[in-house]
Design a protein around this motif. Structure first.
Motif, PDB file in Angstrom:
ATOM      1  N   ALA A 175      36.575  41.853 -18.890  1.00  0.00           N
ATOM      2  CA  ALA A 175      35.281  41.330 -19.347  1.00  0.00           C
ATOM      3  C   ALA A 175      34.266  42.415 -19.653  1.00  0.00           C
ATOM      4  CB  ALA A 175      34.732  40.370 -18.301  1.00  0.00           C
ATOM      5  N   GLY A 176      34.685  43.671 -19.673  1.00  0.00           N
ATOM      6  CA  GLY A 176      33.787  44.708 -20.151  1.00  0.00           C
ATOM      7  C   GLY A 176      33.452  45.827 -19.187  1.00  0.00           C
ATOM      8  N   PHE A 177      33.827  45.702 -17.903  1.00  0.00           N
ATOM      9  CA  PHE A 177      33.638  46.823 -16.989  1.00  0.00           C
ATOM     10  C   PHE A 177      34.500  47.988 -17.469  1.00  0.00           C
ATOM     11  CE2 PHE A 177      31.479  45.499 -12.882  1.00  0.00           C
ATOM     12  CZ  PHE A 177      30.872  44.388 -13.435  1.00  0.00           C
ATOM     13  N   SER A 178      34.098  49.201 -17.081  1.00  0.00           N
ATOM     14  CA  SER A 178      34.826  50.362 -17.600  1.00  0.00           C
ATOM     15  C   SER A 178      35.702  51.032 -16.555  1.00  0.00           C
ATOM     16  CB  SER A 178      33.844  51.376 -18.171  1.00  0.00           C
ATOM     17  OG  SER A 178      32.835  51.668 -17.242  1.00  0.00           O
ATOM     18  N   ALA A 179      35.534  50.679 -15.286  1.00  0.00           N
ATOM     19  CA  ALA A 179      36.317  51.340 -14.241  1.00  0.00           C
ATOM     20  C   ALA A 179      36.278  50.493 -12.977  1.00  0.00           C
ATOM     21  CB  ALA A 179      35.754  52.733 -13.950  1.00  0.00           C
ATOM     22  N   THR A 180      37.109  50.884 -12.007  1.00  0.00           N
ATOM     23  CA  THR A 180      37.138  50.221 -10.706  1.00  0.00           C
ATOM     24  C   THR A 180      37.325  51.271  -9.624  1.00  0.00           C
ATOM     25  OG1 THR A 180      38.316  48.622  -9.319  1.00  0.00           O
ATOM     26  CG2 THR A 180      39.659  49.845 -10.876  1.00  0.00           C
ATOM     27  N   SER A 181      36.889  50.926  -8.422  1.00  0.00           N
ATOM     28  CA  SER A 181      37.167  51.786  -7.263  1.00  0.00           C
ATOM     29  C   SER A 181      38.555  51.530  -6.687  1.00  0.00           C
ATOM     30  CB  SER A 181      36.125  51.524  -6.171  1.00  0.00           C
ATOM     31  OG  SER A 181      36.219  50.186  -5.718  1.00  0.00           O
ATOM     32  N   ASN A 182      39.201  50.447  -7.110  1.00  0.00           N
ATOM     33  CA  ASN A 182      40.432  49.981  -6.454  1.00  0.00           C
ATOM     34  C   ASN A 182      41.663  50.700  -7.001  1.00  0.00           C
ATOM     35  OD1 ASN A 182      42.862  48.096  -6.175  1.00  0.00           O
ATOM     36  ND2 ASN A 182      41.361  47.089  -4.853  1.00  0.00           N
ATOM     37  N   LEU A 183      42.320  51.464  -6.144  1.00  0.00           N
ATOM     38  CA  LEU A 183      43.451  52.279  -6.602  1.00  0.00           C
ATOM     39  C   LEU A 183      44.634  51.423  -7.052  1.00  0.00           C
ATOM     40  CD1 LEU A 183      43.224  55.061  -3.897  1.00  0.00           C
ATOM     41  CD2 LEU A 183      42.840  55.354  -6.355  1.00  0.00           C
ATOM     42  N   GLU A 184      44.885  50.317  -6.351  1.00  0.00           N
ATOM     43  CA  GLU A 184      46.012  49.467  -6.748  1.00  0.00           C
ATOM     44  C   GLU A 184      45.787  48.886  -8.145  1.00  0.00           C
ATOM     45  OE1 GLU A 184      48.954  48.920  -4.721  1.00  0.00           O
ATOM     46  OE2 GLU A 184      49.543  48.396  -6.745  1.00  0.00           O
ATOM     47  N   ALA A 185      44.562  48.589  -8.478  1.00  0.00           N
ATOM     48  CA  ALA A 185      44.266  48.103  -9.828  1.00  0.00           C
ATOM     49  C   ALA A 185      44.547  49.194 -10.857  1.00  0.00           C
ATOM     50  CB  ALA A 185      42.817  47.632  -9.918  1.00  0.00           C
ATOM     51  N   GLY A 186      44.299  50.428 -10.464  1.00  0.00           N
ATOM     52  CA  GLY A 186      44.641  51.531 -11.350  1.00  0.00           C
ATOM     53  C   GLY A 186      46.133  51.627 -11.565  1.00  0.00           C
ATOM     54  N   ARG A 187      46.874  51.522 -10.465  1.00  0.00           N
ATOM     55  CA  ARG A 187      48.322  51.607 -10.600  1.00  0.00           C
ATOM     56  C   ARG A 187      48.911  50.399 -11.332  1.00  0.00           C
ATOM     57  NH1 ARG A 187      52.637  52.128  -5.724  1.00  0.00           N
ATOM     58  NH2 ARG A 187      51.525  50.339  -4.903  1.00  0.00           N
ATOM     59  N   SER A 188      48.494  49.204 -10.960  1.00  0.00           N
ATOM     60  CA  SER A 188      49.124  48.002 -11.501  1.00  0.00           C
ATOM     61  C   SER A 188      48.756  47.731 -12.950  1.00  0.00           C
ATOM     62  CB  SER A 188      48.714  46.773 -10.679  1.00  0.00           C
ATOM     63  OG  SER A 188      49.189  46.874  -9.359  1.00  0.00           O
ATOM     64  N   TRP A 189      47.532  48.061 -13.340  1.00  0.00           N
ATOM     65  CA  TRP A 189      47.032  47.604 -14.634  1.00  0.00           C
ATOM     66  C   TRP A 189      46.481  48.713 -15.503  1.00  0.00           C
ATOM     67  CZ3 TRP A 189      48.900  42.948 -14.486  1.00  0.00           C
ATOM     68  CH2 TRP A 189      48.893  42.230 -13.280  1.00  0.00           C
ATOM     69  N   GLY A 190      46.590  49.964 -15.020  1.00  0.00           N
ATOM     70  CA  GLY A 190      46.111  51.072 -15.840  1.00  0.00           C
ATOM     71  C   GLY A 190      44.605  51.140 -15.984  1.00  0.00           C
ATOM     72  N   ILE A 191      43.876  50.554 -15.061  1.00  0.00           N
ATOM     73  CA  ILE A 191      42.414  50.576 -15.138  1.00  0.00           C
ATOM     74  C   ILE A 191      41.911  51.917 -14.594  1.00  0.00           C
ATOM     75  CG2 ILE A 191      40.299  49.410 -14.385  1.00  0.00           C
ATOM     76  CD1 ILE A 191      42.071  46.888 -13.982  1.00  0.00           C
TER      77      ILE A 191
END
Lengths: 441, 441
Positions: A175-191
């Protein structure tokens, strides 16, 4: 944790299945529809999210030995049903709105077609995923609109259950956010992931200066220093003394943000740190973000409010039987009759009607006859909203993983441009465009 | 899905870890404390839930090849940190409130002691689990009080993300609910499951009578028939005609429940079905349940409101460094200094002070000196509230699985009896008892 998703299901789906196998209605061709009768919280539009996750979870919707043993031991269903479930895989068709698409009351967000037995068991899984993810995405889109060009980071994992947090990070990104603090979200979804230090980092050290120096030594001067553990003015002064005027950023997590951000900007500029960015992260929601539009803030970090849907932690989507065949093989449109829960039975095709590129209506074509409902690229009723996700049980992989997530984000940012200006206001109102039902020819 | 929980973590915990390994502060003995500064929503008490789940997830908090590869590829931390994380297992001590215990502002719900490096990385996982589960349990306990002796079933899975739904079912059960619709919660935690049929079951059939007959054939006359798909009065009449007066129950999912329930009770009694029970399930929360106290309702099913914490979907717990040693090995109590976020530094022991068996205060003994804080069975300050969950990395299994969940429920129902009468009211207020801080001798 088992990888099977088959028991993420309400018991009544399996007891209905058992009864239908017994009375012969299990194999009646059926159309289930996932939709919302309203937009929660006076929101002007909703954002569909979760579809890609649902499709991944659908792959794992299998009843293995462990699941069957539980159902047998607990006498949930009879032996005939256990045999059926052992061989279960969804062999029907699923169509619906692309992830990131906008939705309105009555939008046929997901349409599941198959036998009753095929489709009835997916109710809870589909609703769990779409209600949660869409609630987060809808709130996140409003925040993204309020933030304009300034980047938004999602950092609310601690205020969401541990696996929801990963899903919420994904929904916010779509929905338009550019980043996350959540490492698993980085791994699972490339965020993209972000984050530097908490107050505990400063408190671990004997002085704020030692903490800042150690952080800069470890992460470089491009890092962001948290300056409000003791006194913000002293914190900023120390930060620049330690890191120099090339310091990447300072983070402020408390105080009256419009005033504090202004003061910090003046101080940074006076210290010569004119390119040092200011990130604010204290209990922000879309209204607080909007109120900071005129303040010298460079980036926002949003926690609780985005992962909890900013007051509306679940969308109000339901999963209803819309049509089914009778014993003779004739299609019948069906809907619950109670006055307070009106639904339209029948199979539906949906289009976003546009005038000069601006959305004017959600056009839902209702078919009693169950002729093939085309969704061509060009259509007089507007932009076709439905795509096929699953065809005869075969799941289209385009919507899954990192690629599916990125595509959903791109789609959302594109279709949001079609909204009329009044849709962008944050106050409570009616849906930005009406839903118009049309009988199929 | 990987079973590792190590990346259910905010990035800043690992960047702090990396910086601390570099500057030598990583191995400073530290005390982190998980607590809440307030009770959300003017609640009069909070209910601790999630501790057993957290301990299970802590077992899986390991950085395996997949996790390390992600951290390396994304340049989250340096090689020294990767080496440290590869060998990471929590070797410290965790004490805290038993699951099901009540909490108040400042209650030291969980205390994590170990090196900074040991404890800092658990912040997000601990908060995610406890904030979510406690929010649900707190709302559920209020509903349980409002329902009195009438059974309550949790059926909100569709309004929670798919894995949160399982956790929510568990939290509701701990707080007094008697069953859940969620099958995975039944398997994972031994919670009784329930559920019979949806409106789609009736709509699948050509007549309501056929649907009811098939359900009774499959599930017996003890089943509960959903009577509001078309017309409730006709539905009840058909239900008793099909099942006889031994029908187990009818479920009503719409309408003005106090009126409808009364009418249905009269109708059932007139038909001779005097023991047929009435279950209501339409958008209930604690206030609606309380409003039905005088109505002839036999059981409640609660969905959205319980899984979303009835307006407060997350507790406001935080995880803060409360004390740590300096370079010389002396303990120092620490806390963030900003005026709007007051915290008490230091190590804490907590007791529920009781007078004639009724709670009168939450007594928190704060120790600057870090002598051993005993939590004996008998104590002049009241009932000791903390137990040891993890000792030198060794996790006490008593709090996990079906047994741990059942014990938490028993504990909750027991300690709720200690509350003063004013704590049981639903309206917004101050906490039912004050938190009293006492300096250790």
């Amino acid at each position: 944790m088992t990888t099977s998703t088959a028991l993420l299901t309400d018991r009544y789906e399996l007891t209905m299945l058992a009864a239908s196998l017994r009375d012969g209605t299990a194999f009646r061709p059926s159309v289930f529809e996932l939709f919302s009768r309203r937009l929660s919280g006076g929101r002007r539009f909703g954002v569909v999210a979760g579809t890609g996750r649902f499709l991944e979870l659908l792959r794992e919707f299998r009843f293995g030995d462990d699941e069957l043993r539980f159902l047998r031991d607990e006498h949930v269903v009879d032996a005939t049903s256990l045999k059926h479930l052992e061989e279960y895989r969804f062999t029907g068709t699923i169509r619906g709105y692309r992830e990131g698409e906008l939705y309105f009351p009555g939008s046929p967000i997901l349409t599941v077609e198959g036998t009753f037995a095929d489709a009835v068991v997916l109710e809870t899984l589909a609703l769990s995923v779409l209600n949660h993810d869409s609630a987060v995405a809808t709130a996140a889109s409003r925040m993204s609109i309020a933030a304009g060009e300034r980047p938004l980071a999602e950092m609310g994992s601690r205020r969401a259950a541990e696996r929801s947090a990963v899903a919420a990070a994904r929904a916010a990104y779509i929905a338009g956010f550019s980043a996350t603090s959540n490492l698993e979200a980085g791994r699972s979804w490339g965020i993209p992931t972000m984050g530097t230090a908490a107050h505990s980092w400063t408190l671990l050290h004997d002085t704020e200066e030692e903490a800042f120096r150690a952080q800069v030594d470890s992460m470089g001067v491009g890092t962001t220093l948290l300056v409000d553990t003791y006194d913000i003015r002293n914190g900023v002064e120390t930060a620049i003394r330690v890191a120099g005027t090339d310091l990447g950023g300072v983070r402020i997590d408390s105080g009256d943000l419009p005033i504090v951000a202004g003061d910090v900007r003046v101080q940074l500029d006076e210290l010569g740190a004119t390119s040092t960015r200011i990130t604010v992260t204290s209990d922000l929601d879309e209204y607080a973000i909007a109120a900071l539009a005129a303040s010298p803030v460079d980036a926002y970090g949003v926690g609780t409010s985005v992962v909890t849907g900013s007051g509306y932690p679940t969308a109000s989507m339901v999963y209803k039987l819309a049509a089914r065949q009778d014993a003779a093989g004739a299609w019948i449109a069906v809907a619950k009759a109670s006055a307070d829960k009106a639904s339209y039975g029948g199979r539906k095709a949906a289009f976003r009607t546009l005038v000069d590129g601006v959305a004017t209506a959600e056009t839902v074509v209702v078919s009693d006859g169950f002729e093939e409902l085309d969704t061509p690229a060009e259509h007089p009723d507007g932009r076709p909203l439905q795509v096929t996700f699953v065809e005869a049980g075969d799941i289209d992989t385009a919507h899954e993983g990192t690629e599916g997530t990125a595509a959903a984000r791109t789609h959302h940012l594109r279709v949001r441009e079609e909204l009329p200006v009044r849709a962008l206001a944050l106050s409570k109102s009616d849906p930005a465009i009406p839903t118009v039902y049309v009988e199929a020819d």
